[in-house]
Scaffold this active site. Structure first.
Site, PDB file in Angstrom:
ATOM      1  N   CYS A  36       8.799  -6.720   1.803  1.00 18.38           N
ATOM      2  CA  CYS A  36       7.648  -7.587   1.510  1.00 18.38           C
ATOM      3  C   CYS A  36       8.058  -8.979   1.039  1.00 18.38           C
ATOM      4  CB  CYS A  36       6.769  -6.924   0.470  1.00 18.38           C
ATOM      5  SG  CYS A  36       6.087  -5.385   1.085  1.00 18.38           S
TER       6      CYS A  36
ATOM      7  N   HIS B 161       2.110 -12.320  -2.149  1.00 16.52           N
ATOM      8  CA  HIS B 161       2.198 -11.197  -1.218  1.00 16.52           C
ATOM      9  C   HIS B 161       0.982 -10.300  -1.464  1.00 16.52           C
ATOM     10  CE1 HIS B 161       3.433  -7.789   0.994  1.00 16.52           C
ATOM     11  NE2 HIS B 161       3.665  -7.036  -0.077  1.00 16.52           N
TER      12      HIS B 161
ATOM     13  N   ASN C 213      -1.824  -4.847   3.656  1.00 17.66           N
ATOM     14  CA  ASN C 213      -0.451  -5.292   3.412  1.00 17.66           C
ATOM     15  C   ASN C 213       0.305  -5.332   4.743  1.00 17.66           C
ATOM     16  OD1 ASN C 213       2.214  -5.629   2.679  1.00 17.66           O
ATOM     17  ND2 ASN C 213       2.205  -4.055   1.083  1.00 17.66           N
TER      18      ASN C 213
HETATM   19  O1  UT7 Z   1       4.212  -4.166  -0.694  1.00 18.71           O
HETATM   20  C1  UT7 Z   1       5.298  -3.412  -1.110  1.00 18.71           C
HETATM   21  C2  UT7 Z   1       5.207  -3.074  -2.538  1.00 18.71           C
HETATM   22  N1  UT7 Z   1       4.172  -2.120  -2.735  1.00 18.71           N
HETATM   23  C3  UT7 Z   1       3.331  -2.258  -3.727  1.00 18.71           C
HETATM   24  O2  UT7 Z   1       3.354  -3.229  -4.423  1.00 18.71           O
HETATM   25  C4  UT7 Z   1       2.353  -1.109  -3.953  1.00 18.71           C
HETATM   26  C5  UT7 Z   1       2.266  -0.781  -5.415  1.00 18.71           C
HETATM   27  N2  UT7 Z   1       1.446   0.387  -5.693  1.00 18.71           N
HETATM   28  C6  UT7 Z   1       0.114   0.403  -5.514  1.00 18.71           C
HETATM   29  O3  UT7 Z   1      -0.477  -0.535  -5.034  1.00 18.71           O
HETATM   30  C7  UT7 Z   1      -0.640   1.605  -6.034  1.00 18.71           C
HETATM   31  O4  UT7 Z   1       0.227   2.419  -6.785  1.00 18.71           O
HETATM   32  C8  UT7 Z   1      -1.298   2.463  -4.917  1.00 18.71           C
HETATM   33  C9  UT7 Z   1      -2.453   1.710  -4.301  1.00 18.71           C
HETATM   34  C10 UT7 Z   1      -0.276   2.834  -3.866  1.00 18.71           C
HETATM   35  C11 UT7 Z   1      -1.880   3.745  -5.546  1.00 18.71           C
HETATM   36  O5  UT7 Z   1      -2.773   3.415  -6.579  1.00 18.71           O
HETATM   37  P1  UT7 Z   1      -2.621   4.075  -8.025  1.00 18.71           P
HETATM   38  O6  UT7 Z   1      -3.716   3.567  -8.820  1.00 18.71           O
HETATM   39  O7  UT7 Z   1      -1.240   3.823  -8.510  1.00 18.71           O
HETATM   40  O8  UT7 Z   1      -2.863   5.602  -7.699  1.00 18.71           O
HETATM   41  P2  UT7 Z   1      -1.922   6.843  -8.000  1.00 18.71           P
HETATM   42  O9  UT7 Z   1      -0.865   6.952  -6.988  1.00 18.71           O
HETATM   43  O10 UT7 Z   1      -1.524   6.839  -9.449  1.00 18.71           O
HETATM   44  O11 UT7 Z   1      -2.959   8.008  -7.830  1.00 18.71           O
HETATM   45  C12 UT7 Z   1      -4.091   8.163  -8.703  1.00 18.71           C
HETATM   46  C13 UT7 Z   1      -4.960   9.268  -8.154  1.00 18.71           C
HETATM   47  C14 UT7 Z   1      -4.159  10.518  -7.794  1.00 18.71           C
HETATM   48  O12 UT7 Z   1      -4.970  11.634  -8.075  1.00 18.71           O
HETATM   49  P3  UT7 Z   1      -4.759  12.504  -9.409  1.00 18.71           P
HETATM   50  O13 UT7 Z   1      -3.334  12.973  -9.345  1.00 18.71           O
HETATM   51  O14 UT7 Z   1      -5.005  11.539 -10.526  1.00 18.71           O
HETATM   52  O15 UT7 Z   1      -5.771  13.559  -9.261  1.00 18.71           O
HETATM   53  C15 UT7 Z   1      -3.974  10.395  -6.303  1.00 18.71           C
HETATM   54  O16 UT7 Z   1      -3.811  11.647  -5.687  1.00 18.71           O
HETATM   55  O17 UT7 Z   1      -5.568   8.838  -6.933  1.00 18.71           O
HETATM   56  C16 UT7 Z   1      -5.266   9.757  -5.890  1.00 18.71           C
HETATM   57  N3  UT7 Z   1      -5.151   9.011  -4.646  1.00 18.71           N
HETATM   58  C17 UT7 Z   1      -6.211   8.769  -3.867  1.00 18.71           C
HETATM   59  N4  UT7 Z   1      -7.498   9.099  -3.963  1.00 18.71           N
HETATM   60  C18 UT7 Z   1      -8.319   8.704  -2.976  1.00 18.71           C
HETATM   61  C19 UT7 Z   1      -4.063   8.445  -4.099  1.00 18.71           C
HETATM   62  N5  UT7 Z   1      -4.372   7.827  -2.945  1.00 18.71           N
HETATM   63  C20 UT7 Z   1      -5.705   8.034  -2.776  1.00 18.71           C
HETATM   64  C21 UT7 Z   1      -6.611   7.635  -1.785  1.00 18.71           C
HETATM   65  N6  UT7 Z   1      -7.905   7.985  -1.928  1.00 18.71           N
HETATM   66  N7  UT7 Z   1      -6.244   6.927  -0.715  1.00 18.71           N
END
Ligand code: UT7
Length: 334
Positions: free
Chosen positions: A117, A257, A287
């Site tokens: 990225c 980004h 992204n």
């Molecule tokens: O560009 C390269 C660099 N990349 C980045 O900068 C990305 C950085 N990370 C992020 O943007 C975020 O971490 C994500 C968007 C990937 C995920 O968001 P988050 O708020 O960190 O979610 P999480 O992974 O902590 O998951 C929270 C909850 C989980 O459920 P439980 O375990 O709390 O029950 C996930 O299973 O959200 C759930 N979850 C979803 N729910 C609905 C994860 N993905 C989804 C989804 N829809 N698509």
């Protein structure tokens, strides 16, 4: 940078595939909702390259062709073409070689830069060195990724974020100190643990096992990457502002980004830059990895003026991150 010659961005263009993958379509593919995606990431839709047999160079070529037309540049005037990508058409030859051949840049040498990225910033800074050293007069930098080729559309943690696209800029020497003023680029390979594509490289070549284990797709520990991105992207942005005596009010635009709107908001807050001065297109394109920053510049081009102070900032796989201070060189007379 002490050099008297600065590298100015003298043109910007892009290419986006036609197919729009919306959040509501994703709702039918994985267990997710438009509300979750919008709130947690800011993405509403993204573009997907569907043309059979078309890879990243297909988009890069189109971005460069429109850049050359727009800037009245003949392809044989290009000295160097650099393509930032993590989704090359093939492991070799370089996607830059393919794009240069397609646009008939017959006098250019060309190569790829792999910095995920942050790839566009790495390529921009690398290219600018050839200009400020006085070696070259016209360098094209492309940021292009066909992320859909390495995304598992059964994995809701990654498929909602990424999209396909390409952006390109032309760099030329500036006679009046406009252009790239300063930069900070960093990397830390220990980040491999949190964001990678496990197979298909020399460590784990493709096999039936790697395909069955879905190891040719992006793996991301989102929470860990998020934490690092928030602090590191803001750190370098603040540092580059500080050493150039820029306060929030002096910055005309943050060009971040586009990985997650919450990371972008945190960076802007730390810089003291208001929301109205943050370039944003994550809602439309998601992204697009190396393409996000040039696509933002392309989208907002008409709002910029000669001398506008821009801070370009990125964080991504590697880890890689950085910030670049640019004085915009094009006057759109708006
Ligand atoms: O560009 C390269 C660099 N990349 C980045 O900068 C990305 C950085 N990370 C992020 O943007 C975020 O971490 C994500 C968007 C990937 C995920 O968001 P988050 O708020 O960190 O979610 P999480 O992974 O902590 O998951 C929270 C909850 C989980 O459920 P439980 O375990 O709390 O029950 C996930 O299973 O959200 C759930 N979850 C979803 N729910 C609905 C994860 N993905 C989804 C989804 N829809 N698509």
């Amino acid at each position: 940078m002490s050099s008297k010659i600065k590298a100015a961005i003298t043109g910007v263009s892009g290419y986006l595939p036609e197919y729009v993958l919306t959040n509501s379509e994703l709702e039918k593919m994985v267990d997710t909702t438009d509300e979750w995606i919008t709130e947690r990431t800011g993405v509403k839709e993204r573009r997907i390259l569907k043309e059979p047999g078309a890879g990243t160079s297909f988009m890069g070529t189109r971005a460069v062709q429109s850049l050359l037309e727009k800037t009245n540049t003949s392809p044989d005037e290009i000295d160097l073409l650099i393509c930032a990508t993590v989704t090359p058409d093939m492991p070799f030859p370089a996607t830059a070689n393919l794009i240069a051949a397609d646009v008939k840049a017959t006098n250019a040498f060309s190569y790829d830069i792999s910095a995920a990225c942050s790839g566009f910033l790495y390529a921009l800074v690398t290219a600018s060195q050839f200009i400020s050293a006085g070696t070259f007069k016209k360098v094209v930098v492309v940021g292009a990724d066909k992320m859909s080729s390495i995304i598992d559309y059964e994995n809701r943690a990654t498929c909602i974020i990424f999209g396909d696209g390409a952006g390109a800029v032309l760099l030329e020497p500036s006679t009046d100190s406009l252009g790239i003023q300063d930069f900070i680029l960093r990397s830390d390979g220990r980040g491999v643990e949190f964001l990678n594509m496990p197979a298909g490289g020399s460590r784990k070549p493709a096999s039936i096992e790697t395909v069955n284990a879905k190891e040719h797709f992006v793996y991301q520990d989102g929470k860990s990457v998020f934490k690092e991105a928030v602090s590191k992207m803001a750190d370098v942005s603040a540092e580059v502002m500080e050493r150039n005596n820029l306060k929030g009010d002096d910055v005309d635009y943050l060009v971040p980004h586009q990985a997650n709107k919450r990371i972008i908001d945190a960076t802007a807050r730390r810089m003291g830059v208001g929301d109205e001065k943050v370039m944003l297109n994550i809602q439309k394109y998601g992204n697009t990895t190396a393409a996000t920053i040039p696509l933002c510049l392309w989208d907002y081009e008409n709002k910029l003026h000669e001398g506008s102070n821009l801070i370009l900032a990125a964080f991504g796989g590697g880890f890689t991150w950085g910030a670049v201070y640019v004085k915009w060189a094009l006057d759109n007379k708006n």
